[in-house]
Design a protein around this motif. Sequence first.
Motif, PDB file in Angstrom:
ATOM      1  N   LEU A 134      12.409   6.774 -18.014  1.00  0.00           N
ATOM      2  CA  LEU A 134      12.562   5.785 -16.948  1.00  0.00           C
ATOM      3  C   LEU A 134      11.214   5.597 -16.273  1.00  0.00           C
ATOM      4  O   LEU A 134      10.351   6.466 -16.334  1.00  0.00           O
ATOM      5  CB  LEU A 134      13.580   6.266 -15.904  1.00  0.00           C
ATOM      6  N   ASP A 135      11.062   4.470 -15.610  1.00  0.00           N
ATOM      7  CA  ASP A 135       9.870   4.287 -14.791  1.00  0.00           C
ATOM      8  C   ASP A 135      10.296   3.980 -13.361  1.00  0.00           C
ATOM      9  O   ASP A 135      11.481   3.903 -13.055  1.00  0.00           O
ATOM     10  CB  ASP A 135       8.939   3.213 -15.364  1.00  0.00           C
ATOM     11  N   MET A 136       9.315   3.811 -12.487  1.00  0.00           N
ATOM     12  CA  MET A 136       9.628   3.572 -11.077  1.00  0.00           C
ATOM     13  C   MET A 136      10.392   2.277 -10.875  1.00  0.00           C
ATOM     14  O   MET A 136      11.221   2.171  -9.971  1.00  0.00           O
ATOM     15  CB  MET A 136       8.358   3.589 -10.239  1.00  0.00           C
ATOM     16  N   ASN A 137      10.126   1.286 -11.713  1.00  0.00           N
ATOM     17  CA  ASN A 137      10.866   0.026 -11.607  1.00  0.00           C
ATOM     18  C   ASN A 137      12.355   0.250 -11.875  1.00  0.00           C
ATOM     19  O   ASN A 137      13.205  -0.276 -11.150  1.00  0.00           O
ATOM     20  CB  ASN A 137      10.324  -1.015 -12.586  1.00  0.00           C
ATOM     21  N   ASP A 138      12.670   1.031 -12.917  1.00  0.00           N
ATOM     22  CA  ASP A 138      14.060   1.343 -13.236  1.00  0.00           C
ATOM     23  C   ASP A 138      14.725   2.072 -12.073  1.00  0.00           C
ATOM     24  O   ASP A 138      15.846   1.748 -11.680  1.00  0.00           O
ATOM     25  CB  ASP A 138      14.159   2.232 -14.484  1.00  0.00           C
ATOM     26  N   LEU A 139      14.030   3.063 -11.543  1.00  0.00           N
ATOM     27  CA  LEU A 139      14.568   3.846 -10.438  1.00  0.00           C
ATOM     28  C   LEU A 139      14.791   2.971  -9.207  1.00  0.00           C
ATOM     29  O   LEU A 139      15.863   3.008  -8.599  1.00  0.00           O
ATOM     30  CB  LEU A 139      13.613   5.003 -10.106  1.00  0.00           C
ATOM     31  N   ALA A 140      13.812   2.173  -8.869  1.00  0.00           N
ATOM     32  CA  ALA A 140      13.919   1.305  -7.690  1.00  0.00           C
ATOM     33  C   ALA A 140      15.080   0.320  -7.833  1.00  0.00           C
ATOM     34  O   ALA A 140      15.860   0.136  -6.900  1.00  0.00           O
ATOM     35  CB  ALA A 140      12.605   0.555  -7.473  1.00  0.00           C
ATOM     36  N   ARG A 141      15.183  -0.285  -9.006  1.00  0.00           N
ATOM     37  CA  ARG A 141      16.293  -1.231  -9.244  1.00  0.00           C
ATOM     38  C   ARG A 141      17.644  -0.542  -9.121  1.00  0.00           C
ATOM     39  O   ARG A 141      18.562  -1.061  -8.495  1.00  0.00           O
ATOM     40  CB  ARG A 141      16.156  -1.853 -10.625  1.00  0.00           C
ATOM     41  N   SER A 142      17.773   0.629  -9.716  1.00  0.00           N
ATOM     42  CA  SER A 142      19.033   1.369  -9.700  1.00  0.00           C
ATOM     43  C   SER A 142      19.454   1.761  -8.285  1.00  0.00           C
ATOM     44  O   SER A 142      20.639   1.806  -7.974  1.00  0.00           O
ATOM     45  CB  SER A 142      18.930   2.628 -10.547  1.00  0.00           C
ATOM     46  N   LEU A 143      18.469   2.052  -7.435  1.00  0.00           N
ATOM     47  CA  LEU A 143      18.758   2.490  -6.071  1.00  0.00           C
ATOM     48  C   LEU A 143      18.682   1.361  -5.049  1.00  0.00           C
ATOM     49  O   LEU A 143      18.850   1.595  -3.857  1.00  0.00           O
ATOM     50  CB  LEU A 143      17.796   3.617  -5.674  1.00  0.00           C
ATOM     51  N   GLU A 144      18.396   0.154  -5.538  1.00  0.00           N
ATOM     52  CA  GLU A 144      18.246  -1.016  -4.671  1.00  0.00           C
ATOM     53  C   GLU A 144      17.202  -0.779  -3.578  1.00  0.00           C
ATOM     54  O   GLU A 144      17.406  -1.058  -2.406  1.00  0.00           O
ATOM     55  CB  GLU A 144      19.587  -1.432  -4.077  1.00  0.00           C
ATOM     56  N   MET A 145      16.063  -0.230  -4.013  1.00  0.00           N
ATOM     57  CA  MET A 145      14.904  -0.021  -3.143  1.00  0.00           C
ATOM     58  C   MET A 145      13.732  -0.781  -3.756  1.00  0.00           C
ATOM     59  O   MET A 145      13.766  -1.116  -4.940  1.00  0.00           O
ATOM     60  CB  MET A 145      14.535   1.461  -3.074  1.00  0.00           C
ATOM     61  N   SER A 146      12.719  -1.034  -2.961  1.00  0.00           N
ATOM     62  CA  SER A 146      11.550  -1.710  -3.516  1.00  0.00           C
ATOM     63  C   SER A 146      10.717  -0.708  -4.320  1.00  0.00           C
ATOM     64  O   SER A 146      10.686   0.493  -4.030  1.00  0.00           O
ATOM     65  CB  SER A 146      10.700  -2.326  -2.411  1.00  0.00           C
ATOM     66  N   ARG A 147      10.044  -1.213  -5.352  1.00  0.00           N
ATOM     67  CA  ARG A 147       9.212  -0.356  -6.181  1.00  0.00           C
ATOM     68  C   ARG A 147       8.066   0.271  -5.381  1.00  0.00           C
ATOM     69  O   ARG A 147       7.793   1.467  -5.514  1.00  0.00           O
ATOM     70  CB  ARG A 147       8.684  -1.106  -7.405  1.00  0.00           C
ATOM     71  N   PRO A 148       7.395  -0.488  -4.501  1.00  0.00           N
ATOM     72  CA  PRO A 148       6.321   0.142  -3.715  1.00  0.00           C
ATOM     73  C   PRO A 148       6.834   1.284  -2.823  1.00  0.00           C
ATOM     74  O   PRO A 148       6.152   2.295  -2.658  1.00  0.00           O
ATOM     75  CB  PRO A 148       5.769  -1.005  -2.872  1.00  0.00           C
ATOM     76  N   TYR A 149       8.040   1.123  -2.278  1.00  0.00           N
ATOM     77  CA  TYR A 149       8.612   2.175  -1.427  1.00  0.00           C
ATOM     78  C   TYR A 149       8.918   3.424  -2.252  1.00  0.00           C
ATOM     79  O   TYR A 149       8.573   4.541  -1.858  1.00  0.00           O
ATOM     80  CB  TYR A 149       9.865   1.658  -0.728  1.00  0.00           C
ATOM     81  N   VAL A 150       9.533   3.245  -3.410  1.00  0.00           N
ATOM     82  CA  VAL A 150       9.829   4.378  -4.294  1.00  0.00           C
ATOM     83  C   VAL A 150       8.529   5.057  -4.719  1.00  0.00           C
ATOM     84  O   VAL A 150       8.421   6.282  -4.705  1.00  0.00           O
ATOM     85  CB  VAL A 150      10.657   3.922  -5.523  1.00  0.00           C
ATOM     86  N   SER A 151       7.533   4.271  -5.058  1.00  0.00           N
ATOM     87  CA  SER A 151       6.239   4.814  -5.445  1.00  0.00           C
ATOM     88  C   SER A 151       5.626   5.644  -4.316  1.00  0.00           C
ATOM     89  O   SER A 151       5.112   6.739  -4.554  1.00  0.00           O
ATOM     90  CB  SER A 151       5.294   3.674  -5.827  1.00  0.00           C
ATOM     91  N   SER A 152       5.699   5.141  -3.094  1.00  0.00           N
ATOM     92  CA  SER A 152       5.112   5.876  -1.967  1.00  0.00           C
ATOM     93  C   SER A 152       5.843   7.193  -1.707  1.00  0.00           C
ATOM     94  O   SER A 152       5.227   8.177  -1.313  1.00  0.00           O
ATOM     95  CB  SER A 152       5.082   5.008  -0.705  1.00  0.00           C
ATOM     96  N   ILE A 153       7.140   7.231  -1.981  1.00  0.00           N
ATOM     97  CA  ILE A 153       7.898   8.477  -1.824  1.00  0.00           C
ATOM     98  C   ILE A 153       7.532   9.453  -2.941  1.00  0.00           C
ATOM     99  O   ILE A 153       7.244  10.625  -2.690  1.00  0.00           O
ATOM    100  CB  ILE A 153       9.412   8.195  -1.803  1.00  0.00           C
ATOM    101  N   LEU A 154       7.523   8.969  -4.187  1.00  0.00           N
ATOM    102  CA  LEU A 154       7.218   9.847  -5.321  1.00  0.00           C
ATOM    103  C   LEU A 154       5.773  10.339  -5.313  1.00  0.00           C
ATOM    104  O   LEU A 154       5.468  11.364  -5.917  1.00  0.00           O
ATOM    105  CB  LEU A 154       7.523   9.148  -6.642  1.00  0.00           C
ATOM    106  N   ASN A 155       4.892   9.615  -4.645  1.00  0.00           N
ATOM    107  CA  ASN A 155       3.491  10.032  -4.565  1.00  0.00           C
ATOM    108  C   ASN A 155       3.183  10.774  -3.271  1.00  0.00           C
ATOM    109  O   ASN A 155       2.029  11.095  -2.989  1.00  0.00           O
ATOM    110  CB  ASN A 155       2.565   8.831  -4.746  1.00  0.00           C
ATOM    111  N   GLY A 156       4.214  11.048  -2.473  1.00  0.00           N
ATOM    112  CA  GLY A 156       4.050  11.861  -1.279  1.00  0.00           C
ATOM    113  C   GLY A 156       3.396  11.184  -0.099  1.00  0.00           C
ATOM    114  O   GLY A 156       3.005  11.842   0.858  1.00  0.00           O
ATOM    115  N   ARG A 157       3.262   9.861  -0.141  1.00  0.00           N
ATOM    116  CA  ARG A 157       2.650   9.147   0.980  1.00  0.00           C
ATOM    117  C   ARG A 157       3.642   8.896   2.105  1.00  0.00           C
ATOM    118  O   ARG A 157       3.254   8.781   3.265  1.00  0.00           O
ATOM    119  CB  ARG A 157       2.052   7.821   0.505  1.00  0.00           C
TER     120      ARG A 157
END
Length: 69
Positions: A21-44
Amino acid sequence: MAKKLSPWCKLAKITLIKRDLDMNDLARSLEMSRPYVSSILNGRVYSPVAVKKISDFLQIPDAESELEV
């Protein structure tokens, strides 16, 4: 100097890779934006609610004390 990822961030990223899976898949599945998911997974950004949703989706522990990475 680069910021070190938390054990939870590392586990989440490893789990995404293992499940192909990639962040786009995860974001879509959770109905979150990809930049938000990325910022969480990268610890920002840290959001206990978002971490719980991601953890539940990936079926990983959401508490740092439960992790053995």
